[in-house]
Design a protein around this motif. Structure first.
Motif, PDB file in Angstrom:
ATOM      1  N   GLN A 127       0.858  -1.184   0.000  1.00 30.34           N
ATOM      2  CA  GLN A 127       0.000   0.000   0.000  1.00 30.34           C
ATOM      3  C   GLN A 127       0.889   1.226   0.000  1.00 30.34           C
ATOM      4  N   LYS A 128       0.525   2.201  -0.805  1.00 29.99           N
ATOM      5  CA  LYS A 128       1.295   3.431  -0.717  1.00 29.99           C
ATOM      6  C   LYS A 128       0.456   4.673  -0.878  1.00 29.99           C
ATOM      7  N   LEU A 129       0.844   5.685  -0.087  1.00 34.29           N
ATOM      8  CA  LEU A 129       0.256   7.010  -0.211  1.00 34.29           C
ATOM      9  C   LEU A 129       1.060   7.776  -1.242  1.00 34.29           C
ATOM     10  N   VAL A 130       0.384   8.590  -2.026  1.00 32.46           N
ATOM     11  CA  VAL A 130       1.051   9.391  -3.053  1.00 32.46           C
ATOM     12  C   VAL A 130       0.589  10.838  -2.907  1.00 32.46           C
ATOM     13  N   VAL A 131       1.533  11.767  -2.833  1.00 34.98           N
ATOM     14  CA  VAL A 131       1.160  13.186  -2.795  1.00 34.98           C
ATOM     15  C   VAL A 131       0.764  13.616  -4.204  1.00 34.98           C
ATOM     16  N   LEU A 132      -0.482  14.104  -4.346  1.00 36.54           N
ATOM     17  CA  LEU A 132      -0.985  14.479  -5.680  1.00 36.54           C
ATOM     18  C   LEU A 132      -1.129  15.987  -5.856  1.00 36.54           C
ATOM     19  N   GLY A 133      -0.841  16.740  -4.808  1.00 34.46           N
ATOM     20  CA  GLY A 133      -0.921  18.190  -4.908  1.00 34.46           C
ATOM     21  C   GLY A 133      -0.616  18.786  -3.557  1.00 34.46           C
ATOM     22  N   THR A 134      -0.105  20.020  -3.547  1.00 32.20           N
ATOM     23  CA  THR A 134       0.337  20.610  -2.273  1.00 32.20           C
ATOM     24  C   THR A 134      -0.203  22.018  -2.043  1.00 32.20           C
ATOM     25  N   CYS A 143       4.839  35.022  -7.198  1.00 30.35           N
ATOM     26  CA  CYS A 143       4.439  33.699  -6.700  1.00 30.35           C
ATOM     27  C   CYS A 143       3.635  32.903  -7.727  1.00 30.35           C
ATOM     28  N   CYS A 144       3.016  33.613  -8.670  1.00 36.68           N
ATOM     29  CA  CYS A 144       2.228  32.893  -9.669  1.00 36.68           C
ATOM     30  C   CYS A 144       2.831  32.996 -11.067  1.00 36.68           C
ATOM     31  N   SER A 145       4.116  33.301 -11.126  1.00 32.99           N
ATOM     32  CA  SER A 145       4.819  33.311 -12.408  1.00 32.99           C
ATOM     33  C   SER A 145       4.932  31.872 -12.909  1.00 32.99           C
ATOM     34  N   VAL A 146       5.166  31.711 -14.208  1.00 33.56           N
ATOM     35  CA  VAL A 146       5.233  30.351 -14.777  1.00 33.56           C
ATOM     36  C   VAL A 146       6.302  29.493 -14.121  1.00 33.56           C
ATOM     37  N   ASN A 180       2.613  31.785  -0.235  1.00 30.66           N
ATOM     38  CA  ASN A 180       3.511  31.283   0.820  1.00 30.66           C
ATOM     39  C   ASN A 180       4.963  31.263   0.327  1.00 30.66           C
ATOM     40  N   PRO A 181       5.842  32.043   0.969  1.00 29.05           N
ATOM     41  CA  PRO A 181       7.228  32.115   0.486  1.00 29.05           C
ATOM     42  C   PRO A 181       7.968  30.778   0.561  1.00 29.05           C
ATOM     43  N   ALA A 182       7.473  29.866   1.423  1.00 27.20           N
ATOM     44  CA  ALA A 182       8.132  28.560   1.565  1.00 27.20           C
ATOM     45  C   ALA A 182       7.895  27.660   0.356  1.00 27.20           C
ATOM     46  N   ARG A 183       7.051  28.096  -0.580  1.00 23.13           N
ATOM     47  CA  ARG A 183       6.872  27.302  -1.808  1.00 23.13           C
ATOM     48  C   ARG A 183       8.164  27.279  -2.622  1.00 23.13           C
ATOM     49  N   VAL A 184       8.961  28.319  -2.446  1.00 22.90           N
ATOM     50  CA  VAL A 184      10.177  28.444  -3.257  1.00 22.90           C
ATOM     51  C   VAL A 184      11.310  27.668  -2.598  1.00 22.90           C
ATOM     52  N   LYS A 185      11.792  26.647  -3.325  1.00 22.69           N
ATOM     53  CA  LYS A 185      12.919  25.860  -2.808  1.00 22.69           C
ATOM     54  C   LYS A 185      14.117  26.778  -2.630  1.00 22.69           C
ATOM     55  N   ASN A 186      14.892  26.530  -1.602  1.00 22.27           N
ATOM     56  CA  ASN A 186      16.071  27.342  -1.282  1.00 22.27           C
ATOM     57  C   ASN A 186      15.730  28.730  -0.743  1.00 22.27           C
ATOM     58  N   SER A 187      14.431  29.036  -0.567  1.00 19.85           N
ATOM     59  CA  SER A 187      14.098  30.323   0.065  1.00 19.85           C
ATOM     60  C   SER A 187      14.493  30.231   1.538  1.00 19.85           C
ATOM     61  N   ALA A 188      14.790  31.392   2.136  1.00 23.58           N
ATOM     62  CA  ALA A 188      15.213  31.407   3.539  1.00 23.58           C
ATOM     63  C   ALA A 188      14.127  30.791   4.423  1.00 23.58           C
ATOM     64  N   ASP A 189      12.856  31.093   4.115  1.00 25.90           N
ATOM     65  CA  ASP A 189      11.755  30.581   4.930  1.00 25.90           C
ATOM     66  C   ASP A 189      11.703  29.049   4.897  1.00 25.90           C
TER      67      ASP A 189
END
Ligand SMILES: [Zn+2]
Ligand SMILES: [Zn+2]
Ligand SMILES: [Zn+2]
Length: 295
Positions: free
Chosen positions: A20-27, A42-45, A266-275
């Motif tokens: 059985q496995k859980l799969v993340v389908l959206g965040t 935040c909503c740029s391509v 949410n600024p934490a969406r950006v990988k490597n952001s300080a947050d």
């Protein structure tokens, strides 16, 4: 049966047995990203590349489950059903906010015209679907079949899979809101995509975390002041508050926590952001599309 044949069958069983496995389908939070009328970075391509918050589950028999039917349900279901190789599925709904149930519309006559898809829902949520258009048409045409849930009561799905709804405080305009405890053969996960604040819950989140193997929690906003509107109108535990609350847990417990349901802002969406980096440095994780977790 001849010995080589027995050995071959034995070996084959390793390849065909599906854990059985859980799969993340959206965040993302309900409005997704790109978010309606948002012209900001935040909503740029480059950044807008995920779906609305959803967990999938593939059971041992290849039957799939979706925890919420989001506006991105078409793409999310395609991904999960391709992964399982089977097109039968059931849906568990958390509540009647647009990001969590509106994907059901694709099961109706104008779209896939599904046949009796089991939709597990709490009493108000079920009544909302049965008594209001356009959802009542899904019920009347038997595209979906509502299955009632009871707060805190385990719903046994198979010998090795059960799901327990837990009521949580949230803006309950059209339905109550639940999180889910998802119990597999060996491990249990807790999924709470929406809750107003941890201290308003009648359960202690710190205790609940310690009962399970994986925890997916509401991380809509990073902190106060993130969006221009009064944030008390849309209460959520800020990531900052959750990190402070869970900070006293040992690392092994913090490692179980995956933040999900992030607002476009949410600024934490950006990988490597300080947050994001500061939160990850404490042992917490951010859920990412496609991640899998064995139950
Ligand atoms: Zn939501
Ligand atoms: Zn945005
Ligand atoms: Zn909500």
């Amino acid at each position: 049966m001849k010995k080589p044949l027995l050995i071959a069958l034995f070996l084959l069983s390793f390849f065909v047995s599906h854990a059985q496995k859980l799969v993340v389908l959206g965040t993302l939070q309900d409005g997704g990203s790109p978010h309606m009328l948002c012209e900001k970075e935040c909503c740029s391509v480059e950044i807008a590349n995920d779906y609305v918050s959803c967990l999938g589950l593939i059971d041992e028999n290849d039957h799939s489950y979706f925890f919420d039917a989001t506006p991105d349900f078409v793409n999310q279901s395609r991904y999960l059903l391709n992964l399982s190789g089977n097109d039968t599925f059931s849906i568990f709904l958390t509540h009647a906010h647009m990001g969590h149930y509106s994907g059901l519309i694709h099961l109706g006559r104008e779209a896939s015209s599904a046949n009796g898809v089991p939709v597990y829902a709490m009493p108000r949520m079920g009544a909302f679907l049965s008594e209001n258009g356009p959802w009542d048409q899904l019920v009347n045409l038997e595209n979906i079949e509502i299955k009632g849930l009871v707060n805190g009561q385990e719903m046994k799905l198979t010998n090795s899979l059960s799901v327990t709804p837990l009521l949580v405080p949230h803006r309950d305009e059209y339905s109550e809101t639940v999180g889910y405890q998802i119990k597999g053969a060996e491990k249990t996960a807790l999924f709470i995509p929406d809750i107003d604040k941890w201290d308003l819950w009648d359960r202690d989140i710190v205790t609940e975390i310690q009962k399970v193997a994986y925890v997916f929690l509401d991380a809509t906003f990073m902190k106060e002041g993130e969006v221009a509107r009064p944030m008390s109108e849309v209460p959520h535990p800020f990531i900052e508050e959750s990190v402070a609350l869970f900070g006293s847990l040992p690392l092994e417990q913090r490692n179980k926590i995956y933040f999900i349901h992030l607002n476009h802002s949410n600024p934490a969406r950006v990988k490597n952001s300080a947050d994001r980096v500061s939160v990850e440095a404490l042992g917490f994780h951010f859920a990412e599309f496609g991640q899998t977790f064995e139950l």
